[in-house]
Write a protein that holds these residues in place. Structure first.
Motif, PDB file in Angstrom:
ATOM      1  N   LYS A  84       0.819  -1.211   0.000  1.00 46.16           N
ATOM      2  CA  LYS A  84       0.000   0.000   0.000  1.00 46.16           C
ATOM      3  C   LYS A  84       0.852   1.260   0.000  1.00 46.16           C
ATOM      4  O   LYS A  84       0.571   2.234   0.696  1.00 46.16           O
ATOM      5  CB  LYS A  84      -0.968   0.001   1.191  1.00 46.16           C
ATOM      6  CG  LYS A  84      -1.980  -1.133   1.136  1.00 46.16           C
ATOM      7  CD  LYS A  84      -3.043  -1.022   2.225  1.00 46.16           C
ATOM      8  CE  LYS A  84      -4.074  -2.126   2.089  1.00 46.16           C
ATOM      9  NZ  LYS A  84      -5.144  -2.041   3.092  1.00 46.16           N
ATOM     10  N   GLY A  85       1.932   1.223  -0.772  1.00 46.93           N
ATOM     11  CA  GLY A  85       2.814   2.374  -0.900  1.00 46.93           C
ATOM     12  C   GLY A  85       3.848   2.517   0.191  1.00 46.93           C
ATOM     13  O   GLY A  85       4.616   3.487   0.194  1.00 46.93           O
ATOM     14  N   LEU A 171      12.096   1.429   9.090  1.00 42.17           N
ATOM     15  CA  LEU A 171      12.329   2.643   9.862  1.00 42.17           C
ATOM     16  C   LEU A 171      11.609   2.600  11.207  1.00 42.17           C
ATOM     17  O   LEU A 171      12.189   2.912  12.247  1.00 42.17           O
ATOM     18  CB  LEU A 171      11.888   3.875   9.076  1.00 42.17           C
ATOM     19  CG  LEU A 171      12.121   5.225   9.757  1.00 42.17           C
ATOM     20  CD1 LEU A 171      13.613   5.466   9.971  1.00 42.17           C
ATOM     21  CD2 LEU A 171      11.518   6.363   8.928  1.00 42.17           C
ATOM     22  N   THR A 172      10.344   2.194  11.204  1.00 41.03           N
ATOM     23  CA  THR A 172       9.530   2.229  12.428  1.00 41.03           C
ATOM     24  C   THR A 172       9.451   0.890  13.145  1.00 41.03           C
ATOM     25  O   THR A 172       9.123   0.840  14.330  1.00 41.03           O
ATOM     26  CB  THR A 172       8.101   2.674  12.090  1.00 41.03           C
ATOM     27  OG1 THR A 172       7.511   1.719  11.184  1.00 41.03           O
ATOM     28  CG2 THR A 172       8.112   4.047  11.429  1.00 41.03           C
ATOM     29  N   LYS A 223      -1.517   7.197   7.318  1.00 40.09           N
ATOM     30  CA  LYS A 223      -0.854   7.881   8.428  1.00 40.09           C
ATOM     31  C   LYS A 223       0.626   7.535   8.482  1.00 40.09           C
ATOM     32  O   LYS A 223       1.471   8.400   8.727  1.00 40.09           O
ATOM     33  CB  LYS A 223      -1.536   7.496   9.747  1.00 40.09           C
ATOM     34  CG  LYS A 223      -2.955   8.025   9.896  1.00 40.09           C
ATOM     35  CD  LYS A 223      -3.553   7.575  11.226  1.00 40.09           C
ATOM     36  CE  LYS A 223      -4.977   8.095  11.384  1.00 40.09           C
ATOM     37  NZ  LYS A 223      -5.607   7.644  12.663  1.00 40.09           N
ATOM     38  N   LEU A 224       0.931   6.267   8.249  1.00 39.66           N
ATOM     39  CA  LEU A 224       2.329   5.837   8.289  1.00 39.66           C
ATOM     40  C   LEU A 224       3.139   6.495   7.184  1.00 39.66           C
ATOM     41  O   LEU A 224       4.278   6.919   7.399  1.00 39.66           O
ATOM     42  CB  LEU A 224       2.407   4.314   8.183  1.00 39.66           C
ATOM     43  CG  LEU A 224       3.811   3.706   8.221  1.00 39.66           C
ATOM     44  CD1 LEU A 224       4.551   4.109   9.490  1.00 39.66           C
ATOM     45  CD2 LEU A 224       3.726   2.175   8.123  1.00 39.66           C
ATOM     46  N   LYS A 225       2.562   6.602   5.989  1.00 37.49           N
ATOM     47  CA  LYS A 225       3.265   7.266   4.888  1.00 37.49           C
ATOM     48  C   LYS A 225       3.536   8.734   5.218  1.00 37.49           C
ATOM     49  O   LYS A 225       4.591   9.269   4.855  1.00 37.49           O
ATOM     50  CB  LYS A 225       2.445   7.145   3.602  1.00 37.49           C
ATOM     51  CG  LYS A 225       2.515   5.772   2.953  1.00 37.49           C
ATOM     52  CD  LYS A 225       1.926   5.747   1.554  1.00 37.49           C
ATOM     53  CE  LYS A 225       0.429   5.851   1.587  1.00 37.49           C
ATOM     54  NZ  LYS A 225      -0.165   5.675   0.227  1.00 37.49           N
ATOM     55  N   SER A 226       2.601   9.398   5.913  1.00 36.88           N
ATOM     56  CA  SER A 226       2.809  10.797   6.306  1.00 36.88           C
ATOM     57  C   SER A 226       3.970  10.914   7.283  1.00 36.88           C
ATOM     58  O   SER A 226       4.802  11.819   7.181  1.00 36.88           O
ATOM     59  CB  SER A 226       1.527  11.347   6.936  1.00 36.88           C
ATOM     60  OG  SER A 226       0.457  11.326   6.024  1.00 36.88           O
ATOM     61  N   LEU A 230       7.546  12.895   6.607  1.00 33.22           N
ATOM     62  CA  LEU A 230       8.052  13.923   7.520  1.00 33.22           C
ATOM     63  C   LEU A 230       9.441  13.559   8.026  1.00 33.22           C
ATOM     64  O   LEU A 230      10.334  14.410   8.118  1.00 33.22           O
ATOM     65  CB  LEU A 230       7.081  14.092   8.690  1.00 33.22           C
ATOM     66  CG  LEU A 230       7.478  15.116   9.766  1.00 33.22           C
ATOM     67  CD1 LEU A 230       7.611  16.500   9.155  1.00 33.22           C
ATOM     68  CD2 LEU A 230       6.455  15.126  10.893  1.00 33.22           C
ATOM     69  N   THR A 231       9.635  12.290   8.346  1.00 31.41           N
ATOM     70  CA  THR A 231      10.942  11.833   8.821  1.00 31.41           C
ATOM     71  C   THR A 231      12.007  12.021   7.752  1.00 31.41           C
ATOM     72  O   THR A 231      13.138  12.427   8.045  1.00 31.41           O
ATOM     73  CB  THR A 231      10.863  10.358   9.231  1.00 31.41           C
ATOM     74  OG1 THR A 231       9.847  10.186  10.222  1.00 31.41           O
ATOM     75  CG2 THR A 231      12.192   9.882   9.798  1.00 31.41           C
ATOM     76  N   SER A 232      11.649  11.732   6.504  1.00 28.45           N
ATOM     77  CA  SER A 232      12.606  11.900   5.400  1.00 28.45           C
ATOM     78  C   SER A 232      13.008  13.356   5.235  1.00 28.45           C
ATOM     79  O   SER A 232      14.180  13.674   5.007  1.00 28.45           O
ATOM     80  CB  SER A 232      11.989  11.375   4.099  1.00 28.45           C
ATOM     81  OG  SER A 232      11.687  10.009   4.199  1.00 28.45           O
ATOM     82  N   LEU A 233      12.019  14.279   5.377  1.00 28.51           N
ATOM     83  CA  LEU A 233      12.315  15.703   5.257  1.00 28.51           C
ATOM     84  C   LEU A 233      13.222  16.169   6.390  1.00 28.51           C
ATOM     85  O   LEU A 233      14.181  16.919   6.170  1.00 28.51           O
ATOM     86  CB  LEU A 233      11.013  16.497   5.259  1.00 28.51           C
ATOM     87  CG  LEU A 233      10.103  16.296   4.033  1.00 28.51           C
ATOM     88  CD1 LEU A 233       8.795  17.054   4.224  1.00 28.51           C
ATOM     89  CD2 LEU A 233      10.803  16.743   2.755  1.00 28.51           C
ATOM     90  N   LEU A 234      12.943  15.718   7.613  1.00 23.67           N
ATOM     91  CA  LEU A 234      13.767  16.111   8.757  1.00 23.67           C
ATOM     92  C   LEU A 234      15.180  15.554   8.631  1.00 23.67           C
ATOM     93  O   LEU A 234      16.154  16.208   9.006  1.00 23.67           O
ATOM     94  CB  LEU A 234      13.123  15.627  10.056  1.00 23.67           C
ATOM     95  CG  LEU A 234      11.801  16.297  10.439  1.00 23.67           C
ATOM     96  CD1 LEU A 234      11.223  15.650  11.690  1.00 23.67           C
ATOM     97  CD2 LEU A 234      11.999  17.797  10.670  1.00 23.67           C
TER      98      LEU A 234
END
Length: 283
Positions: A84-85, A171-172, A223-226, A230-234
């Motif tokens: 699912k992406g 990652l999580t 929600k997980l993709k969001s 965000l983690t990738s941007l940080l």
């Protein structure tokens, strides 16, 4: 089992070491098992299989404690998948996990009584099931000895339908998709006191197999993709700052070199002016 209490679990939070997140350290008020004949086989390792520590790598083994099998298991990385992406690492049970002790000497402790070893792919759990003659395996004796498959008409093991796997977001550590596939077998043998069993063949006879599957729902996947975005941007911010600093350094060097050879008064005025602009930009 329907609503049966599996016993009390004591797990770690991972506060001291993130590798210990959700790791089981006690089950039924004990830190070790007492059924098997070696210390390594009696160890309680890993989580209960519902979650794992973050930052999982492809090289590590994922450990799971299974009360159904009365032992700890481990899975190894097979490939990267997308559910699912969401990116996930697929971990599968290796063939030598349930291999005969002649193939995997670490499994000698699962031979009960000591030295009474079954073929590969079958685990005798009677010692932890009130001495009932129960043998566990993968469905259709997948990854088991060919003799078990040949003894029963209709056994057709396939990887796609009978393999146990875990799809974990690295990652999580969140479990995205999984399938727990087990087969319950009974040990059939002759009993001298009963003439009715005189013609019975000694074999491992399958009774049923279980497929417990889980798949993340659409809302949770979103929600997980969001969170992952965000983690990738940080994570990218420090690299952007470093690149910006390198760029400013290169500009300063070029400006300094371009001023070489100018008259002293003009050079001083230019450097002071351009130095002020550089300082202001840097701040």
């Amino acid at each position: 089992m329907n609503g049966t209490d599996d016993g009390r679990y004591v797990i770690l939070t991972g506060e001291q070491d993130y590798h210990d997140f959700a790791r089981v350290i006690e089950w039924q008020d004990d830190a070790i098992l007492h059924w098997w004949t070696s210390d390594i086989c009696n160890m309680i390792n890993g989580t209960d299989g519902s979650s794992f520590h973050p930052l999982i790598t492809k090289k590590e083994k994922v450990y799971i404690f299974s009360s159904d099998l009365c032992r700890s298991l481990y899975a190894i990385f097979e490939r990267t998948v997308y559910v699912k992406g969401v990116t996930a690492f697929r971990f599968v049970l290796p063939p030598n996990l349930f291999a005969n002790a002649s193939v995997n000497p670490d499994n000698a402790g699962f031979c009960v009584p000591s030295g009474n070893c079954l073929g590969s792919g079958v685990l005798n759990v009677s010692i932890c099931k009130q001495d009932a003659p129960i043998m566990m395996s993968s469905p259709h004796f997948y990854q088991g000895d060919q003799k078990y498959i040949d003894n029963i008409i209709g056994m057709h093991p396939t990887k796609e339908e009978h393999e146990t796997y875990l799809d974990i977001n690295p990652l999580t550590g969140i479990l995205i998709r999984a399938a727990k596939r087990l087969q319950v077998n009974v040990h059939v043998q002759k009993i001298a006191a009963f003439s009715e069993t005189g013609n019975a063949r000694m074999l491992i006879f399958p009774v049923m197999y279980i497929n417990e599957s889980v798949l993340i729902d659409d809302e949770s996947a979103k929600k997980l993709k969001s969170v992952l975005l965000l983690t990738s941007l940080l994570t990218a911010v420090p690299f952007v700052i470093m690149a910006f600093g390198v760029l400013l350094g290169i500009i300063f060097i070029i400006v300094a070199c371009s001023q070489h050879g100018r008259p002293q008064d003009e050079l001083l005025t230019t450097v002071m002016w351009e130095g002020s602009v550089f300082s202001l930009s840097f701040i």
